[in-house]
Design an enzyme around this catalytic site. Structure first.
Site, short mmCIF file in Angstrom:
data_model
loop_
_atom_site.label_atom_id
_atom_site.label_comp_id
_atom_site.label_asym_id
_atom_site.label_seq_id
_atom_site.Cartn_x
_atom_site.Cartn_y
_atom_site.Cartn_z
CE LYS B 88 -22.38 54.45 86.68
NZ LYS B 88 -21.44 53.34 86.42
CB SER B 163 -22.21 50.83 89.44
OG SER B 163 -21.50 51.35 88.31
CB SER B 187 -20.51 49.49 86.02
OG SER B 187 -20.16 49.05 87.30
#
Lengths: 504, 505
Positions: B88, B163, B187
């Site tokens: 990420k 997210s 997330s």
């Protein structure tokens, strides 16, 4: 508004008003690494060479508390008779400024590590006696220093109007502790002296703990002085001002005096004291208005979520307490009595930072007068030249004891002693070894000395004539010539005796 | 037939991480071949999916070659040796562009590795690149990325969650067998739920936050994403562990989650259904699949009871005070002074104006919204009413969990109230977007751990549904034991993985 503040004469001001004082003193700790990262803290390095992702506040970086800084802070707290919190927290103080890498400062807010202490300050009075004043300590807390901004162009060296500004983050994250007093009441006309004595004795105390250089001129000790006035005989506290940029002990005294005179004038003319930050001006000895403290200044403090609470064990605190040195005031009084010094002479030793070295030199068997002579004279001069502390000149109390012994034995004189110090300082060995290696011994065999004297007398017939007439004033010419001929190794006293002898 | 043999008969990109690691270790295939296959796949499909913000093909191939050299030398191999992963974009990787999905960090190349990055490298993983995310991890759809949204491989018109939509979509699109995410309010779990993949939010303090660009420091937690429970456990084990550079890192014992994932034994366990995380607001198909999963647990010998966590009703409100408060402070450093974007530095603006212009240009609407909220909540005079009260709610939620775990071993709920919604559907209604995290937020507030795993497709829209399993702090192994048991039973009943039903791209 006039630029020149009106003033009321000091004696008049303190008759009409009771001053209330308060102090916020910042001390930069001399830990090896910064408060929250492993970067070195050394002063004077090339800009931005002592930085890492943490003290630059790079995205993703996280602080880790320096345990040495915690230890130093607890020591200061204990020396100030504070309570040490079982648990204290760091908080974020949020504000935008380019010298703040994270745009918040990690500080302590509602839970400081040390609280509720005091320092008994000895305030010198005009009649030569002293008055003891207790200054109560509200809190001692830890925080990180900011970077250093330099503004180029513009008139004032301030950020407003500058063409550009450059930032050195070497200082960012250096451990700072803040020592905050409670209001100091009832000082009356002594207020300026109390202020000076407090900061001076606080400096001595911290220096004795060996946790900071505490040098005001380098900024490792910074003092903000708060002053407000209360109409005499009432208990209504007035509005306070906070004076910054106070860079010497004398300035502390003068800043308080000036602020009392100014506030008294404001109040007596029916005005109101504005709550504001003021700047002390070294040249005029007065304060000028800085920024006004308004409600807009909201630091949005909240507990620092990247750090866990600081929870020193009771055992550790007791261990640190047991290891504290003797309180500086007590120690100074003890040594002053033992050495039989006047207040002035004793203060000279303290101010030179020479208390430890003189004490150790005396302990090595040297007379206190001789120890003070060398440390406050030659060695202080060298420390000053090199910009280092007196114990950093490369000469130890044992060396000084060795040198004094050589002088006492007549093996060297004061002039040669300075050469011996050169040798010791450049690592050539003990004083005796330096004398040996450099061949510095005083010429004690009269043979070469007499030879030199005879030559000098022969070279200066006019001087000889005067000497023979009983005018001993020009004897220095002969001694000087003898010294030159013996490369300074002659014992001047012995030479003088021999000159008289040779003259018959 | 061995697991690696199965994978070798199918496409490399559809193989599990465990199978790939085994095949590489047994020299059945090289890491370079595996890595190239995934890089090719990214090349083919990422234009549609947009799971990656940056692909480091060169670095990945170099890492793969290094592993292959180790294999050839007969060296001992770390657990993920040669296995490709996606990282990420919120974690720093030395020299690799790292943006946290924000334009304000465009072009920034960090000079240091996050601890997670170091651990990935140390475990032999091959980092393919950085995955897309909502700006600074603020969002539930990845539509708030400063670089355009990621799309859900199950239906490209739908969101992949957020997210960490990039990390989840990369798995579902077979661009990587493992990815790393972060979970501040869901997330990792909500994207896993809506993409039919697995994701775990480890116990707070398990995975170092050093090098994780902070959104809300007291809530953020890195964690593993995979296509099955065993793979996720492998990555979890590689990421977890004490780190001196993170003061909030756990210095105690860590459970063995890899062993737990293989255990798959729920007989005699007590499982709690959280009353407050069901009913109104939950899509019918979500509730249906959830009820079926609970039945699976009962059939496997677990005892299922209903428990009440009354303060969960206040979790969302407390979360949206604590998160913006911390975020407003964490995002202050993005001021154009030291890194990233700088606007207005033309000699005509003051430093304050440059800071303002930079932040105005660099932050998206959601970031600005939360910074303003947080600045307000922390302001003098409001602190007690907002941040202070929210912290009290947080304590009450932790007490609810503690009371529940006195009665049961794990808690379960649907991970998200709905399946994947359409892109743009909730963009103009922040509260509707926030409600997507209603079931995942309590765990972040209390700090314990939770997992989401796929339990089928909702009948009404054919989209994946996730089961959330919640366990006490540092009992992360229970998630893998229960998750492994449910997964294995469901795959047996379906005759295949759910992920194999993803439409071809």
């Amino acid at each position: 508004m006039s630029n020149v503040d009106q003033k009321v004469p000091f004696t008049e001001a303190v008759e009409a008003f009771d001053p209330l004082l308060g102090f916020e003193v910042h001390v930069e700790l001399s830990t090896k690494s910064k408060m929250f990262c492993a970067c070195p803290t050394e002063f004077g390095a090339e800009p931005n060479t002592q930085v890492c992702p943490v003290c630059l506040g790079l995205p993703g970086s996280m602080p880790v508390v320096n345990q040495d800084a915690i230890e130093s802070t607890i020591k200061i707290g204990l020396a100030l008779n504070c309570k040490i919190a079982e648990s204290s927290r760091f908080a974020r103080k949020n504000y935008f400024y380019p010298d703040m890498p994270k745009d918040y400062q990690i500080s302590q807010y509602d839970e400081p590590i040390c609280y509720d202490g005091y320092l008994d300050v000895e305030v010198p009075l005009e009649d030569g006696t002293k008055k003891s004043v207790r200054v109560e300590i509200e809190r001692v807390h830890m925080e990180e220093d900011t970077g250093k901004l330099t503004h180029a162009g513009g008139a004032t060296g301030r950020i407003q109007g500058a063409d550009y500004s450059i930032v050195d983050y070497n200082r960012a994250g250096v451990p700072l502790i803040e020592i905050v007093t409670k209001v100091v009441p009832d000082t009356g006309a002594l207020a300026p002296e109390v202020g000076r004595a407090y900061v001076t004795q606080l400096r001595d105390l911290v220096r004795g703990l060996k946790v900071s250089d505490v040098r005001m001129e380098q900024g490792s000790l910074r003092c903000d002085a708060n002053v407000s006035l209360m109409p005499a005989g009432t208990s209504e506290w007035g509005t306070r001002t906070e004076t910054k940029n106070v860079n010497s002990f004398k300035s502390v005294e003068q800043a308080i005096r000036s602020e009392i005179e100014r506030q008294a004038a404001v109040l007596q003319s029916g005005g109101k004291v504005v709550q504001e930050t003021r700047h002390y001006q070294e040249t005029s000895g007065t304060t000028t208005s800085g920024r006004e403290k308004t409600d807009a200044e909201d630091y949005r403090y909240f507990p620092e979520p990247d750090l866990v609470p600081v929870e020193p064990s009771a055992e550790w605190i007791e261990e640190l307490r047991a290891g504290l040195p003797e309180a500086p005031a007590k120690r100074v009084a003890r040594l002053q009595e033992a050495w039989g010094l006047s207040d002035f002479d004793m203060q000279s030793v303290v101010n030179a930072g020479a208390l430890d070295v003189v004490e150790e030199t005396v302990a090595a068997g040297v007379d206190q007068a001789a120890a003070r002579k060398w440390w406050l004279g030659e060695l202080a001069r060298r420390a000053n030249e090199q910009g280092v502390e007196i114990d950093q000149v490369g000469v130890t109390p044992a060396d000084v004891a060795g040198i004094v012994a050589l002088i006492d034995e007549g093996k060297i004189n004061d002039k040669l002693a300075r050469e011996v110090i050169d040798g010791v300082a450049s690592g050539e060995g003990t004083p005796a070894e330096v004398v040996e290696a450099r061949g510095l011994g005083v010429v004690s065999d009269d043979g070469p000395l007499i030879e030199a004297i005879d030559q000098a007398l022969a070279d200066n017939p006019d001087v000889v004539e005067k000497l023979r007439e009983g005018n001993m004033q020009p004897v220095g010419v002969i001694i000087g010539a003898v010294m030159k001929a013996t490369r300074g190794q002659a014992d001047a006293g012995r030479a003088r005796e021999l000159i008289i002898e040779r003259l018959g | 037939m061995s697991e690696s043999a199965i994978s070798l008969n199918t496409e490399l990109i559809k193989s599990s991480a465990s199978a790939l690691a085994a095949a590489i270790a047994h020299r059945e295939i090289s890491s370079r071949e595996v890595t190239d296959a995934h890089l090719d796949r990214i090349e083919q499909v990422d234009e549609q999916v947009h799971a990656f913000l940056h692909v480091d093909a060169e670095g990945a191939r170099a890492q793969a070659d290094a592993v292959d050299a180790k294999v050839a030398a007969g060296d001992e191999l770390p657990p993920l040796a040669g296995v490709p992963v996606g990282l990420k974009d919120v974690f720093t990787q030395r020299g690799i562009p790292t943006t946290a999905g924000s334009r304000i960090l465009e072009g920034w190349r960090p000079p240091y590795d996050a601890t997670v990055t170091t651990k990935l490298k140390g475990s032999g993983a091959v980092i393919l690149g950085k995955t897309n995310m909502d700006e600074f991890a603020m969002g539930s759809s990845t539509e708030h990325s400063g670089y355009g949204p990621t799309r859900n491989p199950w239906d490209l018109d739908r969101i992949p969650g957020g997210s960490g939509g990039g990390s989840a979509a990369a798995l579902a699109a077979f661009e990587a067998p493992l990815t790393v995410g972060t979970d501040t309010g869901g997330s990792i779990r909500q994207p896993a739920s809506v993409t039919g993949t697995v994701g775990t939010k480890p116990t707070y303090g398990s995975v170092s936050r050093f090098g994780l660009i902070a959104l809300a420091s007291s809530l953020d937690q890195g964690g593993p994403c995979g296509r099955n429970v065993a793979d996720t456990a492998l990555l979890h084990q590689a990421l977890a562990g004490h780190d001196e550079r993170d003061s909030t890192s756990w210095a105690g014992e860590y459970p063995d989650v890899v062993a737990a994932a293989a255990k798959r034994d729920v007989k005699g366990m007590k499982i709690g259904l959280v009353k407050e995380l069901s009913g109104e607001g939950y899509q019918a198909g979500v509730s249906q699949r959830f009820d079926e999963a609970v039945k699976v647990l009962t059939d496997l010998g677990a005892e299922v009871v209903e428990v009440s966590c009354p303060h969960f009703d206040y979790a969302l409100a407390a979360y949206y005070l604590i998160l913006p408060s911390e975020a407003s402070s964490n995002l202050a450093r993005f001021d154009g002074m030291r890194f990233g974007l700088r606007e207005g530095d033309d000699g005509n603006h003051t430093v304050e104006q440059v800071m303002g212009l930079t932040r105005d240009a660099g932050f998206g609407d959601e970031a600005k919204r939360r910074i303003i909220l947080g600045t307000y909540a922390l302001s003098s005079g409001y602190y007690d009413a907002y941040y202070g009260q929210a912290q009290k709610v947080r304590t009450l939620i932790a007490q609810d969990f503690a009371a529940a775990f006195d009665q049961v071993d794990v808690l379960v709920s649907p991970t998200a109230p709905t399946t994947a919604f359409k892109l743009g559907e909730k963009l103009d209604d922040p509260v509707a977007m926030y409600l997507n995290d209603v079931a995942t937020i309590p765990v972040n507030l209390a700090g314990n751990c939770a997992m989401s795993l796929p339990i089928g497709l909702a009948p009404e829209d054919g989209l994946p549904v996730g089961l959330q399993i919640m366990a006490p702090s540092f009992a992360d192994d229970r998630l893998y034991n229960v998750g492994g048991a449910v997964e294995s039973a469901l795959v047996d009943s379906w005759g295949h993985d759910l992920i194999s039903e993803v439409p071809a791209l």
